[in-house]
Structures are given as structure tokens and as C-alpha cells.
Design an enzyme around this catalytic site. Structure first.
Site, PDB file in Angstrom:
ATOM      1  N   CYS A  57     -47.281  36.413   8.871  1.00 50.08           N
ATOM      2  CA  CYS A  57     -46.458  36.642   7.678  1.00 50.08           C
ATOM      3  C   CYS A  57     -47.256  36.406   6.396  1.00 50.08           C
ATOM      4  O   CYS A  57     -48.129  37.184   6.066  1.00 50.08           O
ATOM      5  CB  CYS A  57     -45.192  35.785   7.751  1.00 50.08           C
ATOM      6  SG  CYS A  57     -43.842  36.410   6.709  1.00 50.08           S
ATOM      7  N   HIS A 157     -42.764  35.978  13.623  1.00 52.18           N
ATOM      8  CA  HIS A 157     -42.525  34.542  13.768  1.00 52.18           C
ATOM      9  C   HIS A 157     -41.980  34.345  15.192  1.00 52.18           C
ATOM     10  O   HIS A 157     -42.298  35.075  16.103  1.00 52.18           O
ATOM     11  CB  HIS A 157     -41.467  34.078  12.759  1.00 52.18           C
ATOM     12  CG  HIS A 157     -41.877  34.257  11.338  1.00 52.18           C
ATOM     13  ND1 HIS A 157     -42.628  33.321  10.666  1.00 52.18           N
ATOM     14  CD2 HIS A 157     -41.630  35.248  10.444  1.00 52.18           C
ATOM     15  CE1 HIS A 157     -42.824  33.723   9.417  1.00 52.18           C
ATOM     16  NE2 HIS A 157     -42.228  34.895   9.259  1.00 52.18           N
TER      17      HIS A 157
END
Length: 212
Positions: A57, A157
């Protein structure tokens, strides 16, 4: 394991495997000056030396040239790989699935994405994989993440490695082969992990992951 903190300046080529996690926009801004100093040069040197990086991310976004916020403020990042990210009003959040390219193991990845930045890869830059269900880099071109040398960048994630044992093995093999040449990992039982992966893969593809 060695934790590299803000202000630390070290020859990073002596390490073999790097993990850079995500964070909010504020945390990214805090790191900008640190990247512009010797640490950024050292990171680029380690990348070009073929060391393995797993970047998630915000850590993935920081490998690119810049992040342009919704207010049109441009945050200059590391520029180690040819891509950039644009902030948007759309929140791309959900369980998702993407298929890695052959050079990244070719496995189907189950993950959870939560980002508003839209990442666009430069010409000739390879994505980590192709989106099967979800948004990926930008929700437009079906690309997910980036693969450059031994850098693996992803928006995934949700315990990326435990949920995807085949990809975890690929990361370890990449690191070991870079250090020792040809290398075979001893076979370990991972039937429980693979069953969990297949269970979640089926649910995400069917769109029945609410509450998981």
C-alpha cells in the site's frame, strides 16, 4: 530482523529481504525528507542490486515518482520505479483476488485492499498481477501492484503471506536464490494454509465474504 528507523543511514545492500508497510498520508509526508537524504539513495542501490523488497500500500506507493493528493499537492517520492499515484474521492475497499504474472509465481492471491490512491504504471513496467475480482492499482486497467527486478509492490493488506502460502514461498525463494544461487526449500506441511486460501478464494470469487 533489523528495524530501520527515521534518520538511520546504513548500507542497505548488506540486507537480503526488506518489508515496507503502509500508512496514512500524514505518515508518508513525515518520511519524505528521510527518503530525500542518503536513505533514499541507499534504497535505490539495494533495489538495483537485486535485493528483495515486499512493499504494501503506502510502502508500494513510495517506490514511485510521486503521490498527487486530492488537493493537487504533489509529494515527491523515491522514484525507484516508473509509476505515480493520484488521490481520488473513491475508496477502493473490499476483499479481492488477483493472479500473479509468471515471473512472480503465477499464483492466485487473496487479499484485502483499502486505498483511495490510484496508481498508474509507466510504459513497459510490469504489474505484479492481473485483477480477477476487485480494484487493484486503479480500478480501471485490471493491473495490480508492480514487479520490478525483485521489488514486489501490492495493495494487498489482510495478511498477504499467511493467506497465500505459494506466494510466501516464492518471496523466500527469490531472496535465497539472489543470495546463494539455485536453492531448494525443504518441504513443509502447509495443507491447512492452502485449504484456508482456497476457502477464501472461493468466497471472494462468489462475492460471499461479508463478515469474514
Amino acid at each position: 530482523m533489523t528495524e530501520v528507523k527515521i534518520g538511520d543511514v546504513d548500507d542497505l545492500t548488506k540486507y537480503d529481504l526488506f518489508f515496507i508497510g503502509g500508512g496514512q498520508d500524514f505518515e508518508q509526508e513525515v518520511l519524505l525528507n528521510d527518503l530525500k537524504a542518503a536513505k533514499g539513495r541507499n534504497m535505490k542501490a539495494a533495489i538495483e542490486d537485486g535485493k528483495t523488497f515486499l512493499c504494501i500500500c503506502g510502502g508500494y506507493q513510495m517506490m514511485g515518482h510521486y503521490y498527487e493528493t486530492k488537493n493537487k499537492e504533489k509529494l515527491e517520492f523515491l522514484g525507484a520505479i516508473d509509476f505515480h499515484t493520484i488521490g481520488s474521492d473513491e475508496r477502493m475497499i473490499d476483499n479481492y483476488v488477483f493472479r500473479c504474472g509468471k515471473e512472480s509465481g503465477g499464483s492466485d492471491i487473496v487479499g484485502f485492499e483499502n486505498h483511495s490512491g490510484k496508481t498508474y504504471l509507466g510504459e513497459g513496467v510490469n504489474p505484479l498481477g492481473t485483477v480477477i475480482r476487485g480494484f487493484g492499482n486503479n480500478g480501471e486497467d485490471k493491473t495490480e501492484g508492480v514487479r520490478y527486478k525483485n521489488v514486489y509492490g501490492s495493495y494487498s493488506h489482510g495478511a498477504l503471506l499467511p493467506k497465500n502460502p505459494e506466494f510466501a514461498d516464492h518471496i523466500l525463494l527469490t531472496t535465497l536464490e539472489r543470495k546463494y544461487g539455485s536453492y531448494d526449500l525443504p518441504v513443509l506441511g502447509d495443507s491447512a494454509e492452502r485449504e484456508a486460501h482456497d476457502y477464501m478464494l472461493d468466497k471472494v470469487l462468489k462475492g460471499t465474504t461479508s463478515g469474514d
